[in-house]
Design a protein around this motif. Structure first.
Motif, PDB file in Angstrom:
ATOM      1  N   THR A   1     -21.332 -24.407  32.976  1.00  0.00           N
ATOM      2  CA  THR A   1     -21.655 -22.994  32.775  1.00  0.00           C
ATOM      3  C   THR A   1     -22.893 -22.604  33.584  1.00  0.00           C
ATOM      4  O   THR A   1     -23.102 -21.417  33.871  1.00  0.00           O
ATOM      5  CB  THR A   1     -21.904 -22.675  31.285  1.00  0.00           C
ATOM      6  N   TYR A   2     -23.700 -23.586  33.992  1.00  0.00           N
ATOM      7  CA  TYR A   2     -24.877 -23.324  34.818  1.00  0.00           C
ATOM      8  C   TYR A   2     -24.606 -23.612  36.290  1.00  0.00           C
ATOM      9  O   TYR A   2     -25.521 -23.515  37.118  1.00  0.00           O
ATOM     10  CB  TYR A   2     -26.062 -24.159  34.329  1.00  0.00           C
ATOM     11  N   ALA A   3     -23.367 -23.955  36.624  1.00  0.00           N
ATOM     12  CA  ALA A   3     -22.967 -24.216  38.012  1.00  0.00           C
ATOM     13  C   ALA A   3     -23.945 -25.127  38.750  1.00  0.00           C
ATOM     14  O   ALA A   3     -24.419 -24.790  39.842  1.00  0.00           O
ATOM     15  CB  ALA A   3     -22.804 -22.892  38.772  1.00  0.00           C
ATOM     16  N   PRO A   4     -24.274 -26.279  38.191  1.00  0.00           N
ATOM     17  CA  PRO A   4     -25.206 -27.173  38.893  1.00  0.00           C
ATOM     18  C   PRO A   4     -24.616 -27.594  40.236  1.00  0.00           C
ATOM     19  O   PRO A   4     -23.410 -27.847  40.351  1.00  0.00           O
ATOM     20  CB  PRO A   4     -25.343 -28.360  37.939  1.00  0.00           C
ATOM     21  N   GLU A   5     -25.465 -27.645  41.232  1.00  0.00           N
ATOM     22  CA  GLU A   5     -24.996 -28.063  42.555  1.00  0.00           C
ATOM     23  C   GLU A   5     -24.596 -29.533  42.562  1.00  0.00           C
ATOM     24  O   GLU A   5     -23.738 -29.945  43.343  1.00  0.00           O
ATOM     25  CB  GLU A   5     -26.081 -27.809  43.605  1.00  0.00           C
ATOM     26  N   GLU A   6     -25.218 -30.326  41.706  1.00  0.00           N
ATOM     27  CA  GLU A   6     -24.903 -31.750  41.623  1.00  0.00           C
ATOM     28  C   GLU A   6     -24.839 -32.189  40.170  1.00  0.00           C
ATOM     29  O   GLU A   6     -25.497 -31.608  39.300  1.00  0.00           O
ATOM     30  CB  GLU A   6     -25.973 -32.591  42.340  1.00  0.00           C
ATOM     31  N   LEU A   7     -24.029 -33.215  39.923  1.00  0.00           N
ATOM     32  CA  LEU A   7     -24.007 -33.883  38.623  1.00  0.00           C
ATOM     33  C   LEU A   7     -23.950 -35.381  38.865  1.00  0.00           C
ATOM     34  O   LEU A   7     -23.259 -35.847  39.777  1.00  0.00           O
ATOM     35  CB  LEU A   7     -22.784 -33.476  37.793  1.00  0.00           C
ATOM     36  N   TYR A   8     -24.699 -36.110  38.058  1.00  0.00           N
ATOM     37  CA  TYR A   8     -24.597 -37.568  38.052  1.00  0.00           C
ATOM     38  C   TYR A   8     -24.007 -37.986  36.713  1.00  0.00           C
ATOM     39  O   TYR A   8     -24.534 -37.622  35.654  1.00  0.00           O
ATOM     40  CB  TYR A   8     -25.973 -38.214  38.231  1.00  0.00           C
ATOM     41  N   LEU A   9     -22.935 -38.743  36.769  1.00  0.00           N
ATOM     42  CA  LEU A   9     -22.278 -39.259  35.565  1.00  0.00           C
ATOM     43  C   LEU A   9     -22.597 -40.746  35.463  1.00  0.00           C
ATOM     44  O   LEU A   9     -22.092 -41.558  36.240  1.00  0.00           O
ATOM     45  CB  LEU A   9     -20.765 -39.037  35.628  1.00  0.00           C
ATOM     46  N   TYR A  10     -23.424 -41.098  34.502  1.00  0.00           N
ATOM     47  CA  TYR A  10     -23.886 -42.477  34.361  1.00  0.00           C
ATOM     48  C   TYR A  10     -23.136 -43.193  33.237  1.00  0.00           C
ATOM     49  O   TYR A  10     -23.095 -42.701  32.110  1.00  0.00           O
ATOM     50  CB  TYR A  10     -25.380 -42.517  34.029  1.00  0.00           C
ATOM     51  N   PRO A  11     -22.566 -44.375  33.524  1.00  0.00           N
ATOM     52  CA  PRO A  11     -22.045 -45.187  32.425  1.00  0.00           C
ATOM     53  C   PRO A  11     -23.200 -45.786  31.634  1.00  0.00           C
ATOM     54  O   PRO A  11     -24.227 -46.171  32.214  1.00  0.00           O
ATOM     55  CB  PRO A  11     -21.242 -46.282  33.137  1.00  0.00           C
TER      56      PRO A  11
END
Length: 438
Positions: A218-228
């Motif tokens: 909803t904040y349209a982040p330019e990047e996301l990191y998905l950490y296990p």
């Protein structure tokens, strides 16, 4: 590698810091850096302070330090920069990052001083500047200061938008606090926003995982990191797990299922995959930036806990996770003289084979892949001869070759945290195993 779990270790740097040891002889940093290419370095400044330590955290950071400690730390940082003036003045920096810990733990006066200390040659308007933060440390005044100082990327650890999952991470955090912090960043800064999220938390389901991702978008982040989630022995969750003999994270299979769900959702929402962890919005125009290659260019690290990378030597201060160990290392850093800062005392020398392994790991695990010609030109031989494991990746459809690049397949990306450790040398593996963590 295929018979073991997919999630073994995060190979974000090679060799891991637990392979470092006191050097037999101290190394002159002026002499060391004179041998290096210095036209595209990465400058990293470490701020080892936080308001809280999350249950999963194994970073080098001190929670709630004494009131005088941050200022004394900045005093030591100034001495370190002065001692390295000959290195700094002859370098051009292609990247600048401030990490931790939580750099925005510092107040506005201390942040301004930090930026003033790093206002040296080579840090200019074209140098991308990134900083890490946490929601509870964000204020409008700090974000405005970051904007004035040219910060172009702000990375915030959110981990989850589900309160039960945050609780299961032993992370004191409110959703409202997170939303307010993101709003503040978006209101007062045009910087690229990265949000970190974690999958594999106890009690997490595919539905709750996707709900966190949807709230983030909803904040349209330019990047996301998905950490296990990794539950390591020295962390808060690790100690809870040992004491209660309870499962505090999900199993390997469950993490793969959650990863696939998150990956597929982000790809459907206009994001591209850069690595196992990193996703970037496809519609973001990347500005022209100085070229930097983590496989070939060096890193100058400043501050306790910061690592520096040259071709033949990686060096840093010591490493700890426990409060007493971290505090002792920071205090030792604060006591260093100009002469002390002129030498490397602790680290690991990289022979030709270790340099080759680092090149393969750092290249192969990202979307750009391993340049076969680039490896040949740098090391003078074919990478498949040195590392027959690469052929096995091709045979098992975990990688393919396209236009001279060896790239991971979707299945290969899934196993990035087992492929990376697979290339670790027996020497480094033994040093990591024998390391005594403070």
């Amino acid at each position: 590698m295929l018979s073991g779990p997919a999630y073994q270790a995060y190979a974000y740097s090679y060799p891991h810091k637990t392979a470092y040891r006191p050097l037999d002889e101290k190394v002159s940093l002026t002499a060391l850096w004179e041998q290096e290419k210095r036209d595209a370095l990465f400058l990293y400044v470490h701020v080892p302070f936080c308001r809280m330590r999350c249950g999963f955290c194994n970073l080098f950071t001190l929670v709630k330090p004494d009131a005088s400690l941050p200022d004394r730390y900045l005093d030591a940082l100034e001495r370190q920069i002065t001692a390295l003036r000959s290195v700094v003045d002859s370098a051009t920096f292609a990247r600048f990052a401030i990490g931790g810990g939580t750099p925005t733990f510092l107040d506005e006066r201390q942040l301004e001083r930090l930026f003033t200390l790093t206002d040296f040659a080579g840090i200019g308007a074209q140098t991308p500047i990134g900083i890490e933060c946490s929601p509870e440390t964000i204020t409008a005044e700090k974000v405005k200061l970051l904007a004035v100082r040219g910060v172009s990327r702000i990375s915030m650890g959110v981990q989850s938008f589900t309160e039960l999952e945050v609780k299961n991470l032993a992370r004191p955090q409110s959703n409202q606090g997170v939303l307010t912090a993101i709003d503040t960043i978006r209101q007062h800064s045009a910087a690229v926003l990265n949000l970190d999220l974690i999958y594999g938390i106890a009690g997490q389901t595919v539905a709750s995982w996707l709900d966190s991702l949807k709230q983030a978008l909803t904040y349209a982040p330019e990047e996301l990191y998905l950490y296990p989630l990794y539950v390591r022995d020295a962390t808060g969750l690790g100690k809870i797990k040992q004491k209660a003999k309870a499962v505090t994270d999900l199993g390997d299979v469950d993490r793969v299922i959650l990863y696939r769900a998150g990956r597929d959702y982000l790809l459907s929402q206009g994001y591209e995959q850069v690595s196992l962890r990193m996703f970037r919005r496809c519609d973001v125009n990347t500005p022209d930036m100085p070229l930097y290659s983590c496989q070939q260019d060096g890193m100058l690290g400043l501050g306790a806990g910061a690592r520096s990378y040259t071709q033949s030597l990686h060096y840093s201060s010591e490493y700890a996770v426990g409060r007493h160990g971290v505090k002792a290392i920071i205090e030792h850093y604060n006591e260093q003289t100009h002469n002390d800062f002129s030498y490397a005392h602790y680290g690991i020398a990289l022979n030709a084979n270790e340099q080759q392994r680092r090149f393969v790991i750092q290249s192969l695990l990202i979307a750009d892949g391993l340049s076969l010609l680039g490896y040949q030109q740098r090391f003078g031989h074919d990478c498949f001869t040195a590392f027959p494991e690469l052929s096995l990746l091709l045979e098992n459809q975990l990688a393919f070759i396209q236009s001279g690049q060896m790239l991971l397949t979707a299945e290969g990306f899934e196993r990035a945290d087992s492929i990376g450790p697979w290339f670790t040398s027996s020497t480094v593996r033994a040093a990591m195993r024998d390391y005594e963590l403070l």
